[in-house]
Scaffold this motif. Sequence first.
Motif, mmCIF file in Angstrom:
data_model
loop_
_atom_site.group_PDB
_atom_site.id
_atom_site.type_symbol
_atom_site.label_atom_id
_atom_site.label_comp_id
_atom_site.label_asym_id
_atom_site.label_seq_id
_atom_site.Cartn_x
_atom_site.Cartn_y
_atom_site.Cartn_z
ATOM 1 N N ASN A 24 -8.971 3.527 4.771
ATOM 2 C CA ASN A 24 -8.082 4.615 4.362
ATOM 3 C C ASN A 24 -8.774 5.646 3.492
ATOM 4 O OD1 ASN A 24 -5.010 4.635 5.018
ATOM 5 N ND2 ASN A 24 -5.572 2.470 4.917
ATOM 6 N N GLY A 50 2.681 1.868 -3.162
ATOM 7 C CA GLY A 50 1.807 2.487 -4.152
ATOM 8 C C GLY A 50 1.898 4.010 -4.092
ATOM 9 N N HIS A 51 1.820 4.555 -2.867
ATOM 10 C CA HIS A 51 2.002 6.005 -2.688
ATOM 11 C C HIS A 51 3.366 6.441 -3.212
ATOM 12 C CE1 HIS A 51 -1.632 6.503 -0.415
ATOM 13 N NE2 HIS A 51 -1.243 5.727 0.575
ATOM 14 N N SER A 52 4.386 5.650 -2.850
ATOM 15 C CA SER A 52 5.762 6.008 -3.205
ATOM 16 C C SER A 52 5.970 6.011 -4.713
ATOM 17 C CB SER A 52 6.741 5.025 -2.545
ATOM 18 O OG SER A 52 6.591 5.033 -1.140
ATOM 19 N N SER A 89 -4.379 -1.663 -2.510
ATOM 20 C CA SER A 89 -5.101 -2.545 -1.581
ATOM 21 C C SER A 89 -6.302 -3.198 -2.265
ATOM 22 C CB SER A 89 -5.561 -1.746 -0.353
ATOM 23 O OG SER A 89 -4.447 -1.257 0.364
ATOM 24 N N ILE A 144 10.010 4.600 4.207
ATOM 25 C CA ILE A 144 8.737 3.930 4.502
ATOM 26 C C ILE A 144 8.899 3.277 5.874
ATOM 27 C CG2 ILE A 144 7.185 2.042 3.895
ATOM 28 C CD1 ILE A 144 7.800 2.543 0.990
ATOM 29 N N HIS A 201 0.841 -1.206 0.000
ATOM 30 C CA HIS A 201 0.000 0.000 0.000
ATOM 31 C C HIS A 201 0.879 1.260 0.000
ATOM 32 C CE1 HIS A 201 -3.688 2.265 1.441
ATOM 33 N NE2 HIS A 201 -2.732 3.098 1.808
ATOM 34 N N GLU A 202 1.879 1.278 0.882
ATOM 35 C CA GLU A 202 2.778 2.444 0.967
ATOM 36 C C GLU A 202 3.670 2.566 -0.266
ATOM 37 O OE1 GLU A 202 2.367 4.692 3.184
ATOM 38 O OE2 GLU A 202 0.829 3.463 4.153
ATOM 39 N N ASP A 260 -5.736 8.426 3.780
ATOM 40 C CA ASP A 260 -5.628 8.731 2.352
ATOM 41 C C ASP A 260 -6.853 9.481 1.841
ATOM 42 O OD1 ASP A 260 -3.206 7.403 2.339
ATOM 43 O OD2 ASP A 260 -4.100 5.479 1.784
ATOM 44 N N GLY A 305 -2.340 4.327 -2.907
ATOM 45 C CA GLY A 305 -2.300 3.310 -1.853
ATOM 46 C C GLY A 305 -3.571 2.469 -1.799
#
Length: 381
Positions: free
Chosen positions: A152, A67-69, A114, A82, A64-65, A160, A110
Amino acid sequence: MEGNIRVGTLFGIPFYINPSWFLILALGTFWFGEQFAQVLNGNLLPWIMGLTTSLLLFASVLAHELGHSAAALSQGIGVRSITLFIFGGLAMLEKESETPFQSFLVAIAGPLVSILLFVVFSIAGSTLPLPTSLSIIISILATLNLILAVFNLIPGLPLDGGNVLKAAIWKLTGNPNKGLLYASRVGQIFGWVAITTGALAVFDVIEYGSLWTVLIGFFLLQNAGMSAQSAQVQDKLDHYTAKDAVIPDSPIVSQDLTLREFVNDYVIGNNKWRKFLVTNADGQLVGAIATEDLKAVATSEWTEKTVQTLMKPVEEDTQIEASQSLLEVVKRFEQDTNKQLTVIDQNGVVLGLLEKSSIVNLLSQPQENQSQDSKPEATPV
């Protein structure tokens, strides 16, 4: 978060684990182990399966993190780290996105990961001939990834969904600080709702909720409160310019001064400054002189030589336009190693030096003083 343990790097991103993560890992292993004990034989097997499920759950959080990155990196935004901790994961970005849409993409990435994991695990669990134990793990992971995505997407910071709301308000108002403030306020509301719900459940007033709900509520409330505070400070900074935070009586001298005049008028009895900006007759920046440089000239020559003979060039990356907002100045201080910036107006005239401390001093002034200071000066006609 303090005391983080560095585990390694993932795709060039430093990866940390907070000590609180081990507590939630143990609790997860115990809880999942109890569920497996009801359907599996053996004394050790249920707990091994419980640990495996907990680790795979946190692998999902890590994905999930990531994905943000990945979304941030695609925009040229660096990812500092992270970190996994008791309430999930956190990707620390070097800066904010430049547009509302880009901010939205980073925020939604993120939950989309998921949801993708939910779909993959659901399909795998329903189509593949898996052993019972593995089938249970796959089913649990599918459900938890869906819960992770939905939770989230609650529209309040620090979740999020709060960042999605922030991007939407930013787009509507054109002001990212308003987006941050409103999303923070909504996050505080959800925090209080979670705390109230959990407390009522603890005292058997309602069936839904637990002590864990209370803890999540406090986490939301604390972080949303910090975001709101940050939004208010940023909004305040955005109303001022670099000119407003110039240090009074900044060290500025004329290039035409003799070294003797320079020492007598600016150095002797002055313990505050060891370096001075040098200007020409029009007040424009031409260089800088340090008191240490005086050692290169014999005192007998100080009446003959001028400041111009000892001054050195000033690097352009230490200069800033007077009209630039203080919010941008603060961001520049965060990214650069410079401790001081030279403020220059549109005509190239030096207004003075600006430091972090001068910004703090400006913001700490009573509101009425700030209003008077920020009034435009009368222009002679």
